[in-house]
Design an enzyme around this catalytic site. Structure first.
Site, PDB file in Angstrom:
ATOM      1  N   LYS A  50      13.595 105.761  69.183  1.00 51.74           N
ATOM      2  CA  LYS A  50      13.671 105.547  70.266  1.00 51.74           C
ATOM      3  C   LYS A  50      15.117 104.838  70.642  1.00 51.74           C
ATOM      4  O   LYS A  50      15.575 104.160  69.585  1.00 51.74           O
ATOM      5  CB  LYS A  50      12.761 104.754  71.060  1.00 51.74           C
ATOM      6  CG  LYS A  50      12.522 103.319  70.337  1.00 51.74           C
ATOM      7  CD  LYS A  50      13.225 102.213  70.882  1.00 51.74           C
ATOM      8  CE  LYS A  50      13.281 100.811  70.170  1.00 51.74           C
ATOM      9  NZ  LYS A  50      14.435  99.884  70.067  1.00 51.74           N
ATOM     10  N   ILE A  54      17.092 103.303  58.673  1.00 53.01           N
ATOM     11  CA  ILE A  54      16.018 102.300  58.557  1.00 53.01           C
ATOM     12  C   ILE A  54      16.760 100.930  59.140  1.00 53.01           C
ATOM     13  O   ILE A  54      17.968 100.845  58.829  1.00 53.01           O
ATOM     14  CB  ILE A  54      15.935 102.184  57.132  1.00 53.01           C
ATOM     15  CG1 ILE A  54      15.312 103.375  56.215  1.00 53.01           C
ATOM     16  CG2 ILE A  54      15.089 100.910  56.875  1.00 53.01           C
ATOM     17  CD1 ILE A  54      15.128 103.521  54.944  1.00 53.01           C
ATOM     18  N   GLY A  55      16.058  99.890  59.632  1.00 51.95           N
ATOM     19  CA  GLY A  55      16.564  98.749  60.256  1.00 51.95           C
ATOM     20  C   GLY A  55      17.456  99.010  61.246  1.00 51.95           C
ATOM     21  O   GLY A  55      18.579  98.149  60.962  1.00 51.95           O
ATOM     22  N   ALA A  79      13.265 101.771  66.229  1.00 52.50           N
ATOM     23  CA  ALA A  79      11.991 101.993  65.862  1.00 52.50           C
ATOM     24  C   ALA A  79      11.302 102.937  65.092  1.00 52.50           C
ATOM     25  O   ALA A  79      10.080 103.410  65.155  1.00 52.50           O
ATOM     26  CB  ALA A  79      11.075 102.287  67.263  1.00 52.50           C
ATOM     27  N   ASP A 114       6.460  97.689  69.685  1.00 51.29           N
ATOM     28  CA  ASP A 114       7.286  98.921  70.089  1.00 51.29           C
ATOM     29  C   ASP A 114       6.131  99.941  69.853  1.00 51.29           C
ATOM     30  O   ASP A 114       6.508 100.983  70.269  1.00 51.29           O
ATOM     31  CB  ASP A 114       8.347  99.163  69.165  1.00 51.29           C
ATOM     32  CG  ASP A 114       9.580  98.238  69.655  1.00 51.29           C
ATOM     33  OD1 ASP A 114       9.497  97.594  70.660  1.00 51.29           O
ATOM     34  OD2 ASP A 114      10.624  98.498  68.813  1.00 51.29           O
TER      35      ASP A 114
HETATM   36  O1  C5P Z   1       6.130  93.025  67.210  1.00 49.92           O
HETATM   37  P1  C5P Z   1       7.117  93.199  66.224  1.00 49.92           P
HETATM   38  O2  C5P Z   1       6.621  93.057  64.743  1.00 49.92           O
HETATM   39  O3  C5P Z   1       7.811  94.537  66.297  1.00 49.92           O
HETATM   40  O4  C5P Z   1       8.134  92.053  66.466  1.00 49.92           O
HETATM   41  C1  C5P Z   1       8.857  91.651  65.267  1.00 49.92           C
HETATM   42  C2  C5P Z   1       9.669  90.302  65.672  1.00 49.92           C
HETATM   43  O5  C5P Z   1      10.508  90.489  66.790  1.00 49.92           O
HETATM   44  C3  C5P Z   1       8.491  89.331  65.898  1.00 49.92           C
HETATM   45  O6  C5P Z   1       7.970  88.509  64.926  1.00 49.92           O
HETATM   46  C4  C5P Z   1       9.272  88.205  66.823  1.00 49.92           C
HETATM   47  O7  C5P Z   1      10.057  87.586  65.986  1.00 49.92           O
HETATM   48  C5  C5P Z   1      10.681  89.156  67.478  1.00 49.92           C
HETATM   49  N1  C5P Z   1       9.968  89.646  68.843  1.00 49.92           N
HETATM   50  C6  C5P Z   1       9.946  88.756  69.910  1.00 49.92           C
HETATM   51  N2  C5P Z   1       9.298  89.194  71.079  1.00 49.92           N
HETATM   52  C7  C5P Z   1       8.992  90.452  71.185  1.00 49.92           C
HETATM   53  C8  C5P Z   1       9.138  91.309  70.233  1.00 49.92           C
HETATM   54  C9  C5P Z   1       9.746  90.853  68.942  1.00 49.92           C
HETATM   55  O8  C5P Z   1      10.298  87.602  69.820  1.00 49.92           O
HETATM   56  N3  C5P Z   1       8.615  90.832  72.355  1.00 49.92           N
END
Ligand code: C5P
Length: 319
Positions: free
Chosen positions: A21, A107-108, A112, A148
């Site tokens: 994405k 990656i990274g 997503a 995501d």
């Molecule tokens: O949900 P996900 O594991 O992808 O999120 C990775 C990190 O990104 C979270 O631990 C947080 O630090 C940050 N994050 C956030 N607010 C969001 C999504 C992600 O602060 N809405």
């Protein structure tokens, strides 16, 4: 009580498409009580995809391999976590699988890729293990694994609120737009770090209350460009994380500068928490031509490049 299931043959296989994405819009509204950020985004699936070859087994083991030796294939991989969570919720400890990931999404990168792989695992194993979880149930499971992931399941063009997991489909979005993506293969950005930078720099200006969040959501939902993306009316693109990541990440600055210099570009931005950046074009021909003509500049700047079209759906089983 155990759920009922209609298992497929012990060695049945399925191939699942896991698309990347980009963010057409990423707005940080504020901070939530759970420590995550409250977001208002427009996410768009693209035709840059990984493939998962998933084989059924009943030995209780989860085995993961990948064509890219740099990718961790241990229990930290979202594919592994998704398989484990699905098996746990099914109540059938004996369920097992062998999964081979063909990695094409960098990656990274803020695309997503990992979340999409996890979402594809849920769909593939729900089918092979014959669990019969509904789309809604898979969406809820996926939200436990990553913000995501629900988007990766549904895909297309979606407004994403909350942590990113609350979806509202954008109907009649233009899917003829094409994307030219670039990324320095030696760089990656940590998503938690990008959000912590945002909080440090802009935390004071964050909206504070649910009613303030709701006003911003309503304004975004009324944006006319969402429903009439065209060459005359291209997505304006906004990424609040770009404001904090780009100034201290030369790989992002370079990528944005090179993409902005391409005359046919409609608009340019970083995706997610970066470091991948993209330019939009009116169609695939224009994107392909821009990639061919700028390949030398990309190579000199140490950037890998891809071009692909928008995609109208997310994870898909290839039966
Ligand atoms: O949900 P996900 O594991 O992808 O999120 C990775 C990190 O990104 C979270 O631990 C947080 O630090 C940050 N994050 C956030 N607010 C969001 C999504 C992600 O602060 N809405």
């Amino acid at each position: 009580m155990k759920m009922m299931r209609e298992a497929k043959d012990a060695r049945a296989r399925v191939r699942v498409i896991a698309p990347a994405k980009i963010n057409l819009h990423l707005e940080v509204l504020g901070l939530r009580d759970d420590g995550f950020h409250e977001l208002a985004m427009v996410m768009q699936s693209i035709e840059l995809v990984d493939y998962l070859e998933i084989t059924n087994s009943s030995n209780g083991l989860i085995n993961l391999s990948c064509n890219d030796p740099l990718l961790d294939t241990d229990s930290n991989n979202l594919i592994y976590k998704a398989a484990e969570l699905l098996r746990l919720r099914s109540g059938f400890d004996e369920l097992g699988t062998t999964i081979h990931l063909e990695k094409n999404i960098p990656i990274g990168a803020g695309l997503a890729g990992g979340s999409s792989n996890g979402a594809a695992t849920l769909v593939g194993l729900n089918y092979l293990w014959g669990l019969g979880f509904s789309d809604k149930e898979l969406e809820e499971l996926s939200a436990e694994l990553g913000s995501d992931m629900p988007f990766c399941l549904a895909g297309g063009t979606q407004l994403c609120f909350g942590r990113g997991e609350r979806l509202e489909q954008v109907k009649n979005a233009n899917s003829s737009i094409a994307v030219l993506l670039v990324k320095d293969p030696s760089k990656s950005v940590s998503t938690p770090w990008a959000y912590s930078q945002s909080r440090e720099k802009y935390g004071e200006k964050y909206l504070k209350t649910e009613s303030e969040f709701e006003i911003r959501r309503k304004i975004l939902k009324d944006e006319s460009w969402l429903y009439s993306m065209s060459q005359e009316n291209p997505p304006p693109l906004k990424n609040d994380l770009q404001k904090v990541v780009a100034p201290i990440t030369p790989a992002v600055q370079n990528a944005l500068e090179i993409l902005q210099m391409i005359p046919e570009t409609l608009s340019v931005a970083m995706s997610g928490s970066g470091p991948s950046c993209f330019a939009l074009f009116s169609d695939m021909n224009a994107a392909q031509k821009a990639m061919d003509q700028n390949l030398n500049s990309f190579t000199q700047a140490g950037l890998d490049s891809w071009c692909c079209s928008f995609r109208t759906n997310g994870v898909a089983l290839e039966l």
